[in-house]
Structure formats: C-alpha cells, structure tokens
Design a protein around this motif. Structure first.
Motif, PDB file in Angstrom:
ATOM      1  N   ASP A   4     -12.269   6.580  -0.032  1.00 42.19           N
ATOM      2  CA  ASP A   4     -11.170   6.982   0.204  1.00 42.19           C
ATOM      3  C   ASP A   4     -10.924   5.536   1.624  1.00 42.19           C
ATOM      4  O   ASP A   4     -12.466   5.868   2.851  1.00 42.19           O
ATOM      5  CB  ASP A   4     -10.545   7.451   1.324  1.00 42.19           C
ATOM      6  CG  ASP A   4     -10.017   8.506   0.202  1.00 42.19           C
ATOM      7  OD1 ASP A   4      -9.596   7.614  -1.193  1.00 42.19           O
ATOM      8  OD2 ASP A   4      -9.606  10.044   0.028  1.00 42.19           O
ATOM      9  N   VAL A   5     -10.941   4.321   1.804  1.00 43.84           N
ATOM     10  CA  VAL A   5     -11.027   3.640   2.721  1.00 43.84           C
ATOM     11  C   VAL A   5      -9.607   4.250   4.331  1.00 43.84           C
ATOM     12  O   VAL A   5      -8.103   3.102   3.662  1.00 43.84           O
ATOM     13  CB  VAL A   5     -10.890   2.167   2.909  1.00 43.84           C
ATOM     14  CG1 VAL A   5     -11.186   1.354   3.710  1.00 43.84           C
ATOM     15  CG2 VAL A   5     -12.549   2.562   1.813  1.00 43.84           C
ATOM     16  N   ALA A   6      -9.403   4.082   5.140  1.00 42.52           N
ATOM     17  CA  ALA A   6      -8.091   4.083   5.708  1.00 42.52           C
ATOM     18  C   ALA A   6      -7.418   3.329   6.781  1.00 42.52           C
ATOM     19  O   ALA A   6      -8.795   2.308   6.689  1.00 42.52           O
ATOM     20  CB  ALA A   6      -8.530   5.271   7.091  1.00 42.52           C
ATOM     21  N   PRO A   7      -6.221   2.536   6.890  1.00 47.60           N
ATOM     22  CA  PRO A   7      -6.408   1.152   7.813  1.00 47.60           C
ATOM     23  C   PRO A   7      -6.290   1.175   8.701  1.00 47.60           C
ATOM     24  O   PRO A   7      -7.319   2.432   9.658  1.00 47.60           O
ATOM     25  CB  PRO A   7      -4.558   1.258   7.454  1.00 47.60           C
ATOM     26  CG  PRO A   7      -4.250   2.143   6.362  1.00 47.60           C
ATOM     27  CD  PRO A   7      -5.342   3.650   6.195  1.00 47.60           C
ATOM     28  N   LEU A   8      -6.718   0.203   9.812  1.00 50.83           N
ATOM     29  CA  LEU A   8      -7.416  -0.256  10.255  1.00 50.83           C
ATOM     30  C   LEU A   8      -8.576   0.754  10.454  1.00 50.83           C
ATOM     31  O   LEU A   8      -8.592   1.311  12.181  1.00 50.83           O
ATOM     32  CB  LEU A   8      -6.639  -0.327  11.614  1.00 50.83           C
ATOM     33  CG  LEU A   8      -5.336  -0.784  10.909  1.00 50.83           C
ATOM     34  CD1 LEU A   8      -3.798  -1.240  12.190  1.00 50.83           C
ATOM     35  CD2 LEU A   8      -5.680  -2.559  11.766  1.00 50.83           C
ATOM     36  N   THR A   9      -9.720   1.065   9.851  1.00 55.39           N
ATOM     37  CA  THR A   9     -11.159   1.772  10.405  1.00 55.39           C
ATOM     38  C   THR A   9     -12.148   0.638  10.423  1.00 55.39           C
ATOM     39  O   THR A   9     -12.092  -0.663   9.355  1.00 55.39           O
ATOM     40  CB  THR A   9     -10.751   2.370   9.343  1.00 55.39           C
ATOM     41  OG1 THR A   9     -11.364   2.609   8.333  1.00 55.39           O
ATOM     42  CG2 THR A   9      -9.911   3.721   9.601  1.00 55.39           C
ATOM     43  N   PRO A  67      -9.233  -2.479   1.390  1.00 54.68           N
ATOM     44  CA  PRO A  67     -10.368  -1.230   0.872  1.00 54.68           C
ATOM     45  C   PRO A  67     -10.783  -1.213  -0.440  1.00 54.68           C
ATOM     46  O   PRO A  67     -11.989  -0.927   0.038  1.00 54.68           O
ATOM     47  CB  PRO A  67      -9.479  -0.536   1.085  1.00 54.68           C
ATOM     48  CG  PRO A  67      -7.774  -1.210   1.523  1.00 54.68           C
ATOM     49  CD  PRO A  67      -7.835  -2.508   1.705  1.00 54.68           C
ATOM     50  N   ALA A  68     -10.810  -2.005  -1.403  1.00 56.49           N
ATOM     51  CA  ALA A  68     -10.921  -1.595  -2.353  1.00 56.49           C
ATOM     52  C   ALA A  68     -12.814  -3.162  -2.728  1.00 56.49           C
ATOM     53  O   ALA A  68     -13.684  -2.036  -2.346  1.00 56.49           O
ATOM     54  CB  ALA A  68     -10.889  -2.899  -4.109  1.00 56.49           C
ATOM     55  N   VAL A  69     -12.780  -3.845  -1.446  1.00 59.27           N
ATOM     56  CA  VAL A  69     -14.028  -4.128  -1.062  1.00 59.27           C
ATOM     57  C   VAL A  69     -14.745  -3.345  -0.416  1.00 59.27           C
ATOM     58  O   VAL A  69     -16.000  -3.837  -0.871  1.00 59.27           O
ATOM     59  CB  VAL A  69     -13.470  -5.910  -0.864  1.00 59.27           C
ATOM     60  CG1 VAL A  69     -14.672  -6.332   0.337  1.00 59.27           C
ATOM     61  CG2 VAL A  69     -12.881  -6.676  -1.457  1.00 59.27           C
ATOM     62  N   CYS A 108     -19.257   5.035   8.304  1.00 59.85           N
ATOM     63  CA  CYS A 108     -17.854   4.922   7.335  1.00 59.85           C
ATOM     64  C   CYS A 108     -17.112   5.451   8.377  1.00 59.85           C
ATOM     65  O   CYS A 108     -16.617   6.376   9.425  1.00 59.85           O
ATOM     66  CB  CYS A 108     -18.215   5.618   5.979  1.00 59.85           C
ATOM     67  SG  CYS A 108     -18.025   7.233   5.841  1.00 59.85           S
ATOM     68  N   GLY A 109     -15.706   5.221   8.077  1.00 59.13           N
ATOM     69  CA  GLY A 109     -14.800   5.443   8.511  1.00 59.13           C
ATOM     70  C   GLY A 109     -13.940   5.330  10.074  1.00 59.13           C
ATOM     71  O   GLY A 109     -13.713   6.101  10.024  1.00 59.13           O
ATOM     72  N   ALA A 110     -14.995   4.850  11.275  1.00 58.98           N
ATOM     73  CA  ALA A 110     -14.958   4.683  12.358  1.00 58.98           C
ATOM     74  C   ALA A 110     -13.779   4.393  12.980  1.00 58.98           C
ATOM     75  O   ALA A 110     -13.703   3.385  12.549  1.00 58.98           O
ATOM     76  CB  ALA A 110     -15.817   4.339  13.650  1.00 58.98           C
ATOM     77  N   PRO A 111     -12.941   4.796  13.900  1.00 62.80           N
ATOM     78  CA  PRO A 111     -11.961   3.933  13.864  1.00 62.80           C
ATOM     79  C   PRO A 111     -11.857   3.152  14.737  1.00 62.80           C
ATOM     80  O   PRO A 111     -13.005   3.185  15.286  1.00 62.80           O
ATOM     81  CB  PRO A 111     -11.028   5.342  14.866  1.00 62.80           C
ATOM     82  CG  PRO A 111     -11.379   6.492  15.369  1.00 62.80           C
ATOM     83  CD  PRO A 111     -13.122   6.809  14.139  1.00 62.80           C
ATOM     84  N   LEU A 112     -11.201   2.456  15.332  1.00 64.88           N
ATOM     85  CA  LEU A 112     -11.162   0.999  16.052  1.00 64.88           C
ATOM     86  C   LEU A 112     -10.523   1.443  17.665  1.00 64.88           C
ATOM     87  O   LEU A 112      -9.676   2.275  17.318  1.00 64.88           O
ATOM     88  CB  LEU A 112     -10.336  -0.050  15.869  1.00 64.88           C
ATOM     89  CG  LEU A 112     -10.920  -1.410  14.513  1.00 64.88           C
ATOM     90  CD1 LEU A 112      -9.422  -1.968  13.863  1.00 64.88           C
ATOM     91  CD2 LEU A 112     -12.476  -1.722  14.421  1.00 64.88           C
ATOM     92  N   GLY A 146       0.784  -1.444   0.472  1.00 67.21           N
ATOM     93  CA  GLY A 146      -0.274  -0.362  -0.539  1.00 67.21           C
ATOM     94  C   GLY A 146       1.006   1.211  -0.232  1.00 67.21           C
ATOM     95  O   GLY A 146       0.663   1.620  -0.577  1.00 67.21           O
ATOM     96  N   ARG A 147       1.477   1.188   0.668  1.00 69.51           N
ATOM     97  CA  ARG A 147       2.939   2.030   0.545  1.00 69.51           C
ATOM     98  C   ARG A 147       3.569   2.498  -0.762  1.00 69.51           C
ATOM     99  O   ARG A 147       3.327   3.451  -0.410  1.00 69.51           O
ATOM    100  CB  ARG A 147       3.688   1.842   1.709  1.00 69.51           C
ATOM    101  CG  ARG A 147       3.080   2.645   3.712  1.00 69.51           C
ATOM    102  CD  ARG A 147       4.442   3.207   4.350  1.00 69.51           C
ATOM    103  NE  ARG A 147       4.916   1.500   4.951  1.00 69.51           N
ATOM    104  CZ  ARG A 147       4.420   0.113   4.815  1.00 69.51           C
ATOM    105  NH1 ARG A 147       3.831   0.290   5.295  1.00 69.51           N
ATOM    106  NH2 ARG A 147       5.525  -0.794   4.680  1.00 69.51           N
ATOM    107  N   GLY A 148       3.796   1.513  -1.185  1.00 64.58           N
ATOM    108  CA  GLY A 148       4.101   1.846  -2.506  1.00 64.58           C
ATOM    109  C   GLY A 148       3.397   1.872  -3.475  1.00 64.58           C
ATOM    110  O   GLY A 148       4.025   1.871  -4.642  1.00 64.58           O
ATOM    111  N   ALA A 149       2.467   1.647  -3.567  1.00 68.51           N
ATOM    112  CA  ALA A 149       0.743   1.891  -4.842  1.00 68.51           C
ATOM    113  C   ALA A 149       1.494   0.826  -5.724  1.00 68.51           C
ATOM    114  O   ALA A 149       1.255   1.269  -6.401  1.00 68.51           O
ATOM    115  CB  ALA A 149       0.875   2.966  -4.668  1.00 68.51           C
ATOM    116  N   ARG A 150       1.426  -0.446  -4.763  1.00 66.58           N
ATOM    117  CA  ARG A 150       1.851  -1.494  -5.798  1.00 66.58           C
ATOM    118  C   ARG A 150       0.237  -2.728  -6.397  1.00 66.58           C
ATOM    119  O   ARG A 150      -0.329  -2.313  -5.458  1.00 66.58           O
ATOM    120  CB  ARG A 150       3.203  -2.675  -5.854  1.00 66.58           C
ATOM    121  CG  ARG A 150       3.454  -2.154  -5.498  1.00 66.58           C
ATOM    122  CD  ARG A 150       5.493  -2.720  -5.446  1.00 66.58           C
ATOM    123  NE  ARG A 150       5.621  -3.452  -5.269  1.00 66.58           N
ATOM    124  CZ  ARG A 150       6.656  -3.500  -7.011  1.00 66.58           C
ATOM    125  NH1 ARG A 150       7.572  -2.073  -6.287  1.00 66.58           N
ATOM    126  NH2 ARG A 150       6.922  -4.919  -6.994  1.00 66.58           N
TER     127      ARG A 150
END
Length: 191
Positions: free
Chosen positions: A161-166, A139-141, A181-185, A16-20
């Motif tokens: 946009d879907v942030a990690p660990l939300t 995130p795509a799902v 959407c997007g509530a933090p854990l 994800g960080r490398g957009a691969r």
C-alpha cells in the motif's frame, strides 16, 4: 557512488476515492491543500510522472519537475474511467486474473509485469553519479519500484500500500537497493 531515489505519492483525488481506473482527472484545490503545507527532501533532480495528478501535486509541493514517461501509471486500456466495483460485477474473471496474474493486461492496457519491467529498467539505468532523485509518481509506480528493487515476486505488487503524500526512498544502485517506505512528508517551516 550511492543513488537515492525518493518517490512521492501524489495527493488523493476523486479518481482514487472512487476507485476508478486511470481517469486522469485534475485535482481540486481541496485535494491539493494538504500538499501545500508539506516540505520535500532536497534533491539533485526532480521528476514527475506525466499524469495531471502528479504534475499538480508537484506544483503544490513547490517543485518544478521534468516529466519522466517511465514513471507513467499502469495503463488500464479499455478499463480507463470505469470504477473497480462496476468491472468486478461485469467482468469478475478478468478482474480476478488482473489481481492474480502479473502477465494479464486489460484490453489495450498494460500488465503488472510490463509495469515492473518499465520501472525496473528506469531504476537500473540511473547513472551512479545521479545523486538524489525526487520523483512524484503514481502509487502503482512506487509499488513497482519496491518490487523491483527488493527482487520481490511480482505477486507482491498487490500487497503493498502507498499512502498519498508519503515518500518511499530507495538507496543504492542497480541490483542492490535498500528501502525506507512510507515516511510522511514534513510540514513546511514558516518564514
């Protein structure tokens, strides 16, 4: 009966960080460290996408999920492992089509339209007595589930946009969903 589907985005790794595209690289201990401090909502069923990133994130969240193939990431086909910047330079027309045409699929891969149909079919097939479902999903799902649940146009997929660990929560059932959407854990409670 109302169904609640809580979709947790996995921890962010090198891919994800490398957009691969779809490397399926394992996460490192440093990638998983934030997940180990978080608590997830209670659920009657716990699922995970089959990717290493989702399975490892589920483990770091102290979950023991069943694999759900319908929650697999968008298949990049021949683009697997390649950075977005490299593809944009080498195949600008293909990347432009991929980002604007939900029916376009990379060679040997899956279109956004096909992903929307797969994830939407899974959501619509959940029985009314399912209760609370927690799934660690790519995130795509998560984006596909939101587009389907709210009957958004397919082009909206790229605008979410879907942030990690939300956690993104859908409640309702087929053809009538509500979104949170997007509530933090939340942090885990120490004993």
């Amino acid at each position: 009966m109302t169904v609640r589907v809580m979709l947790v985005a996995p921890a962010l790794g090198a891919e994800g960080r490398g957009a691969r595209f779809g490397d399926d690289l394992p996460l490192t201990d440093a990638d998983l460290a934030p997940a180990r401090t978080l608590a997830v909502p209670r659920a009657d069923r716990v699922l995970s996408a089959p990717s290493p990133r989702c399975r490892q994130s589920a483990g770091a969240l102290d979950l023991m999920p069943a694999d759900e193939p319908c929650l697999a990431d968008l298949d990049p086909g021949a683009w697997r492992g390649r950075p977005l910047a490299e593809l944009a330079a080498a195949e600008p027309e293909s990347i432009a089509a991929w980002l604007s045409d939900p029916g376009f699929a990379p060679p040997g891969g899956e279109s956004v339209g096909a992903l929307l149909a797969r994830v939407g079919g899974w959501l619509d097939a959940l029985p009314a007595d399912t209760g609370r479902v927690l799934a660690v999903a790519e995130p795509a799902v998560v984006r596909a589930a939101v587009v389907h649940a709210l009957a958004l146009p397919p082009a909206a997929f790229w605008r979410l946009d879907v942030a990690p660990l939300t956690v993104t929560s859908l409640s309702g059932r087929a053809a009538r969903w509500n979104l949170r959407c997007g509530a933090p854990l939340m942090p885990r409670q120490l004993p």
